[in-house]
Scaffold this motif. Structure first.
Motif, short mmCIF file in Angstrom:
data_model
loop_
_atom_site.label_atom_id
_atom_site.label_comp_id
_atom_site.label_asym_id
_atom_site.label_seq_id
_atom_site.Cartn_x
_atom_site.Cartn_y
_atom_site.Cartn_z
N CYS A 11 47.79 38.70 29.00
CA CYS A 11 47.57 38.60 30.44
C CYS A 11 46.40 39.49 30.82
O CYS A 11 45.93 40.30 30.02
N THR A 12 45.93 39.32 32.04
CA THR A 12 44.72 40.02 32.50
C THR A 12 45.03 40.79 33.77
O THR A 12 46.10 40.63 34.38
N PRO A 13 44.11 41.65 34.22
CA PRO A 13 44.30 42.31 35.50
C PRO A 13 44.48 41.33 36.66
O PRO A 13 45.13 41.66 37.65
N ASP A 14 43.90 40.12 36.54
CA ASP A 14 44.11 39.10 37.57
C ASP A 14 45.59 38.78 37.70
O ASP A 14 46.11 38.61 38.81
N ASP A 15 46.29 38.68 36.56
CA ASP A 15 47.72 38.36 36.58
C ASP A 15 48.55 39.52 37.13
O ASP A 15 49.56 39.30 37.80
N ILE A 16 48.13 40.73 36.83
CA ILE A 16 48.81 41.90 37.40
C ILE A 16 48.67 41.87 38.92
O ILE A 16 49.64 42.10 39.66
N SER A 17 47.46 41.59 39.42
CA SER A 17 47.25 41.55 40.87
C SER A 17 48.07 40.43 41.50
O SER A 17 48.68 40.61 42.56
N ALA A 18 48.10 39.27 40.87
CA ALA A 18 48.87 38.15 41.41
C ALA A 18 50.36 38.50 41.47
O ALA A 18 51.06 38.13 42.43
N THR A 19 50.84 39.23 40.48
CA THR A 19 52.24 39.64 40.46
C THR A 19 52.53 40.60 41.61
O THR A 19 53.55 40.47 42.31
N MET A 20 51.64 41.56 41.84
CA MET A 20 51.83 42.49 42.95
C MET A 20 51.83 41.76 44.28
O MET A 20 52.71 41.99 45.13
#
Length: 455
Positions: free
Chosen positions: A413-422
């Motif tokens: 996963c990428t930081p994009d996915d972390i942001s989407a999760t938040m």
């Protein structure tokens, strides 16, 4: 980085109608609580609110996953390093021997061990970490500009703000920079300075830290505090948050808002860290970082929706190109082991962990192979992010790195996915579009929520 020319307007497209947005604003101004505002906001977007707030703990410089939460004891010595793993209270999960307190709270957290990207310079990688938007190119000397994508807290301030007497986003205890270049991603970018986080650039561990000091810029004498016009005039000279940001649109709006927030009783109570029992302050650790994290707990308890605490070079940082193991042994890991588990326990004891998300991350990890200076260098190709609370599973590990911790082995996963999760847990649809100042649509996240870690 994103260096588009400045245009003339910006606005937001969401699944909420303009009328609903206005209704949400009216709710806040009528003095309804944060829960009421969140309920109205969430119903408009069709997303449940799992996280009322986020505490984002950014380890600037990049912490080594090999020496914290993804150890490789079976790897060769030049990879596994000097530390040994110990068992945690989460079966099958080990942590570094210098994190014994963290070992007792791993059943509260979610480890994501397969985060990866290809951005290797501090400033541009941090931009990625703080905004969830990949920079166009990896520029070592990147600087903050008014056309950057906004920081997470600035987006929340635009789309789902706190009630008007409490700041939506706060950053402390320092700003961050790689050398002379102000790190992009800390500010509101194209949303305008009125959506900048409220920066608290004082050390809450100092005896002289006071609410009154925060209320007034140093350049404004106390005897002039009653003269509002004089104060706002002085603020024009004071409120320069970055090397080239004094002319950014929204400065006057930022000044007015910062003054109103810092002088509101609600904000002043939240910042009154001296009202905490001494035993609580000692429990978090009498360090700048420990007291900043305690302040973050106080702020989210008061209704602040996004707090960023920087473990920055000003207080040590994690850029361990040299002497990695002594540096971690002497300060970084003991401080982390006192403060991070205390935050998780404190939030849980107060019944706040289920609706407060904690994110512990840096802009990248460190190299698997130890260098000639007994250090580890930049390594964005695979690293671990620790998350907890706010709509996430407890005691869960997502993804895995390979045998040497160099690349994701499963579930990358990428930081994009972390942001989407938040954003998903905050009740903000990641597909919500912001319009930049040239009226171009940009989603708040190009990623997807990491479904397996959602509670």
């Amino acid at each position: 980085m994103r260096h588009e020319p400045i245009g003339c307007r910006e606005f937001v497209e969401t699944r909420t109608s303009r009328r609903q947005i206005l209704q949400i604003g009216v709710l806040g101004w009528l003095g309804l609580g944060l829960a009421d505002v969140l309920k109205a906001e969430g119903s408009g977007r069709g997303l449940p609110i799992k996280a009322k707030s986020v505490i984002f703990l950014h380890q600037f410089g990049g912490a080594s996953h090999h020496d914290t939460f993804d150890m490789k004891p079976d790897a060769p010595a030049e990879i596994r390093g000097e530390f040994n793993p110990i068992a945690s209270n989460l079966p099958g999960v080990q942590v570094c021997e210098l994190l014994p307190k963290m070992a007792t709270v791993m059943d509260k957290v979610c480890l994501v061990r397969s985060v990866n990207h290809r951005t290797g310079a501090h400033n541009s990688a941090t931009y990625y970490s703080l905004t969830g938007h990949k920079p166009l190119i990896d520029i070592v000397t990147a600087n903050a500009t008014a056309t950057d994508f906004p920081a997470y807290g600035s987006i929340v301030d635009k789309l789902a703000p706190s009630p008007p007497t409490i700041p939506t986003a706060v950053s402390l205890p320092t700003m961050i920079a790689d050398g002379p270049f102000r790190t992009p991603g800390e500010f509101a970018g194209f949303l305008g300075k009125q959506h900048d986080p409220l920066f608290i650039l004082k050390d809450p561990n100092k005896p002289e830290f006071s609410v009154e000091e925060l209320s007034l810029p140093l350049e404004v004498p106390t005897e002039r505090a009653g003269d509002r016009r004089a104060m706002l005039s002085e603020l024009t000279q004071f409120a320069r948050l970055g090397d080239q940001l004094s002319a950014v649109k929204g400065m006057n709006a930022y000044q007015q808002r910062a003054f109103d927030l810092l002088t509101s009783p609600e904000t002043q109570r939240a910042f009154d860290i001296h009202s905490e029992p001494e035993s609580v302050r000692e429990r978090y650790g009498r360090t700048t970082y420990g007291q900043s994290v305690l302040m973050a707990r106080r702020l989210v308890e008061a209704g602040v929706r996004f707090v960023t605490v920087y473990y920055s070079p000003n207080i040590g940082g994690w850029d361990t190109h040299k002497d990695n193991f002594n540096t971690l042994r002497d300060s970084r890991l003991p401080i982390t082991d006192q403060t991070l588990p205390t935050l998780l326990e404190d939030l849980d004891e107060r019944g706040m962990l289920d609706d407060t998300m904690v994110v512990w991350t840096g802009e990248f990890g460190r190299t698997p192979r130890i260098n000639k200076d007994a250090g580890r260098d930049h390594w964005p190709q695979c690293y671990t992010i620790l998350m907890a609370g706010g709509g996430l599973k407890r005691g869960y590990v997502h993804g895995a790195s390979d045998a040497s911790g160099a690349y994701p082995k499963s579930d990358p996963c990428t930081p994009d996915d972390i942001s989407a999760t938040m954003f998903h847990c905050l009740g903000i649809d990641p597909a919500t579009e912001l319009r930049d100042q040239l009226n171009r649509p940009i989603p708040v996240s190009y990623g997807s929520p990491i479904a397996p870690i959602l509670a």
